[in-house]
Write a protein that holds these residues in place. Structure first.
Motif, PDB file in Angstrom:
ATOM      1  N   UNK A 211       0.831  -1.196   0.000  1.00 38.41           N
ATOM      2  CA  UNK A 211       0.000   0.000   0.000  1.00 38.41           C
ATOM      3  C   UNK A 211       0.870   1.252   0.000  1.00 38.41           C
ATOM      4  N   UNK A 212       0.340   2.311  -0.624  1.00 39.96           N
ATOM      5  CA  UNK A 212       0.994   3.607  -0.530  1.00 39.96           C
ATOM      6  C   UNK A 212       1.083   3.998   0.944  1.00 39.96           C
ATOM      7  N   UNK A 213       2.196   4.633   1.310  1.00 38.36           N
ATOM      8  CA  UNK A 213       2.386   4.953   2.715  1.00 38.36           C
ATOM      9  C   UNK A 213       2.933   6.364   2.861  1.00 38.36           C
ATOM     10  N   UNK A 214       3.825   6.571   3.833  1.00 38.96           N
ATOM     11  CA  UNK A 214       4.275   7.927   4.153  1.00 38.96           C
ATOM     12  C   UNK A 214       5.790   8.024   4.007  1.00 38.96           C
ATOM     13  N   UNK A 215       6.209   9.001   3.221  1.00 37.70           N
ATOM     14  CA  UNK A 215       7.618   9.182   2.881  1.00 37.70           C
ATOM     15  C   UNK A 215       8.401   9.609   4.115  1.00 37.70           C
ATOM     16  N   UNK A 216       9.584   9.017   4.292  1.00 39.01           N
ATOM     17  CA  UNK A 216      10.383   9.302   5.486  1.00 39.01           C
ATOM     18  C   UNK A 216      11.563  10.228   5.223  1.00 39.01           C
ATOM     19  N   UNK A 217      11.579  10.866   4.061  1.00 37.80           N
ATOM     20  CA  UNK A 217      12.632  11.823   3.725  1.00 37.80           C
ATOM     21  C   UNK A 217      11.958  13.158   3.398  1.00 37.80           C
ATOM     22  N   UNK A 218      12.332  14.220   4.123  1.00 39.87           N
ATOM     23  CA  UNK A 218      11.635  15.502   4.006  1.00 39.87           C
ATOM     24  C   UNK A 218      11.743  16.110   2.609  1.00 39.87           C
ATOM     25  N   UNK A 219      12.919  16.051   2.011  1.00 36.37           N
ATOM     26  CA  UNK A 219      13.084  16.612   0.667  1.00 36.37           C
ATOM     27  C   UNK A 219      12.264  15.828  -0.346  1.00 36.37           C
ATOM     28  N   UNK A 220      12.344  14.494  -0.265  1.00 35.24           N
ATOM     29  CA  UNK A 220      11.567  13.665  -1.184  1.00 35.24           C
ATOM     30  C   UNK A 220      10.067  13.864  -0.960  1.00 35.24           C
ATOM     31  N   UNK A 221       9.686  14.039   0.298  1.00 35.80           N
ATOM     32  CA  UNK A 221       8.265  14.263   0.612  1.00 35.80           C
ATOM     33  C   UNK A 221       7.763  15.535  -0.066  1.00 35.80           C
ATOM     34  N   UNK A 222       8.577  16.594  -0.043  1.00 38.29           N
ATOM     35  CA  UNK A 222       8.184  17.855  -0.679  1.00 38.29           C
ATOM     36  C   UNK A 222       8.009  17.654  -2.183  1.00 38.29           C
ATOM     37  N   UNK A 255      -4.465  10.219   3.680  1.00 36.24           N
ATOM     38  CA  UNK A 255      -5.330   9.901   4.821  1.00 36.24           C
ATOM     39  C   UNK A 255      -5.068   8.512   5.391  1.00 36.24           C
ATOM     40  N   UNK A 256      -4.274   7.712   4.690  1.00 34.46           N
ATOM     41  CA  UNK A 256      -4.015   6.347   5.143  1.00 34.46           C
ATOM     42  C   UNK A 256      -3.120   6.372   6.377  1.00 34.46           C
ATOM     43  N   UNK A 257      -3.332   5.442   7.321  1.00 29.96           N
ATOM     44  CA  UNK A 257      -2.511   5.428   8.547  1.00 29.96           C
ATOM     45  C   UNK A 257      -1.015   5.295   8.241  1.00 29.96           C
ATOM     46  N   UNK A 258      -0.217   5.864   9.115  1.00 21.19           N
ATOM     47  CA  UNK A 258       1.232   5.734   8.987  1.00 21.19           C
ATOM     48  C   UNK A 258       1.655   4.296   9.257  1.00 21.19           C
ATOM     49  N   UNK A 259       2.882   3.975   8.887  1.00 18.29           N
ATOM     50  CA  UNK A 259       3.352   2.596   8.921  1.00 18.29           C
ATOM     51  C   UNK A 259       3.155   1.933  10.279  1.00 18.29           C
ATOM     52  N   UNK A 260       3.598   2.582  11.348  1.00 19.30           N
ATOM     53  CA  UNK A 260       3.478   1.981  12.679  1.00 19.30           C
ATOM     54  C   UNK A 260       2.028   1.855  13.125  1.00 19.30           C
ATOM     55  N   UNK A 261       1.221   2.843  12.769  1.00 13.09           N
ATOM     56  CA  UNK A 261      -0.201   2.800  13.120  1.00 13.09           C
ATOM     57  C   UNK A 261      -0.906   1.642  12.418  1.00 13.09           C
ATOM     58  N   UNK A 281      11.736   4.820  -0.114  1.00 11.39           N
ATOM     59  CA  UNK A 281      11.707   5.785   0.997  1.00 11.39           C
ATOM     60  C   UNK A 281      10.320   5.926   1.631  1.00 11.39           C
ATOM     61  N   UNK A 282       9.516   4.881   1.550  1.00 11.42           N
ATOM     62  CA  UNK A 282       8.215   4.925   2.193  1.00 11.42           C
ATOM     63  C   UNK A 282       7.078   5.371   1.300  1.00 11.42           C
ATOM     64  N   UNK A 283       7.341   5.595   0.021  1.00  6.25           N
ATOM     65  CA  UNK A 283       6.227   5.912  -0.891  1.00  6.25           C
ATOM     66  C   UNK A 283       5.223   4.766  -0.849  1.00  6.25           C
ATOM     67  N   UNK A 284       5.733   3.545  -0.797  1.00  5.03           N
ATOM     68  CA  UNK A 284       4.887   2.374  -0.534  1.00  5.03           C
ATOM     69  C   UNK A 284       5.527   1.550   0.587  1.00  5.03           C
TER      70      UNK A 284
END
Length: 292
Positions: A211-222, A255-261, A281-284
């Motif tokens: 599943x798509x998730x949450x990016x863990x790199x600030x520059x890549x997230x931007x 809106x999807x929960x973060x990895x640990x959640x 980097x957490x995109x998925x």
């Protein structure tokens, strides 16, 4: 008589207060029920009863261009993610897989190809059931299966089932593995879908979610956010003739929960040895769990 009047007055006062308390409780209950009956659809808040219909409409409209848009949006990287996903599953001959929200068959075909390219000394048959709530997505998958020749394979059996991931029409402890790729964020109640996954798995069975998730790199997230919100809806309009479904896609990921959640939710459903692996980097992320 005076005492009787005083008692009656006191009783009336108590009765009024009780009625007020009851009204307050009823209002609080009604408010709580209303809150419980709402959910998110992307960044919108809608009634729970409407989400299934809205999600169905999204995928009904994009079914025919779904695979093409996946290639365009991810620059083809989704194929690598799915290959890694099946390698992580590492199915064995004789497996019975349920691929929930499997739509066009991407995971099912990879599963069958993996087995076909693995020695099968006992000639054991393997099975995959592709379930999806959307008939149009299943129709695309069936057509692909026909073109790829899976319909006539003896030891590699594929079937298709229109089904809601929150209310699966399968008996308890029926499958040896359960996969869901880019689908669980679209259900109304993620916890119910996880409970159903646990129910239909045999003891020792594996749950695997991509599943798509949450990016863990600030520059890549931007960069990722800029690309997601500014480019993907435009591509949807140019390629699929519609931007709204892809705006929902981008919003639903956020809106999807973060990895640990999400890991905690999988554990709450009863799975053990739950873990996750970030890709790109957490995109998925790939989440894994076992039923013991």
């Amino acid at each position: 008589m005076v005492l009787k009047r005083i008692l009656c007055s006191k009783l009336l006062t108590v009765d009024r207060k009780l009625n007020n308390y009851v009204k307050i409780l009823q209002q609080s209950y009604s408010k709580a029920v209303d809150e419980e009956r709402t959910t998110h659809f992307g960044f919108q808040t809608i009634k729970e009863s409407e989400k299934v219909k809205e999600v169905y409409s999204v995928f009904e409209n994009v079914a025919n261009s779904y695979d093409l848009m996946n290639d365009a949006m991810s620059l083809g990287i989704h194929r690598i993610w799915k290959d890694i996903f099946i390698q992580e599953l590492a199915p064995t001959h004789g497996s019975n897989l349920l691929d929930a929200a499997g739509g066009t068959g991407d995971i099912a075909f990879r599963y069958l190809n993996y087995l076909k390219n693995t020695p099968n000394p006992r000639n054991s048959p393997s099975y995959v059931t592709v379930s999806d709530i959307n008939e149009n997505m299943l129709d695309v998958g069936k057509a692909r299966a026909q073109r790829q020749g899976w319909v006539t394979e003896n030891n590699y059996n594929i079937s298709w089932e229109k089904a809601d991931a929150e209310n699966l029409p399968f008996t308890d402890e029926f499958f040896t593995a359960y996969t869901i790729a880019f689908g669980i964020r679209n259900v109304t109640h993620i916890d119910k879908a996880l409970q159903e996954a646990y129910r239909v798995l045999k003891p020792g069975g594996r749950f695997l979610c991509l599943e798509f998730s949450h990016v863990n790199n600030e520059l890549l997230k931007w960069v990722y956010d800029k690309y997601s919100f500014q480019m993907i809806p435009v591509m949807g309009q140019l390629i699929a003739g519609q931007w709204q479904p892809y705006q929902y896609l981008v919003e639903s990921i956020r809106r999807f929960p973060r990895q640990n959640e999400f890991k905690n939710m999988i554990e709450d459903a009863g799975f053990r040895q739950v873990s996750y692996t970030n890709l790109t980097c957490g995109i998925v992320a790939i989440h894994s769990g076992f039923k013991f």
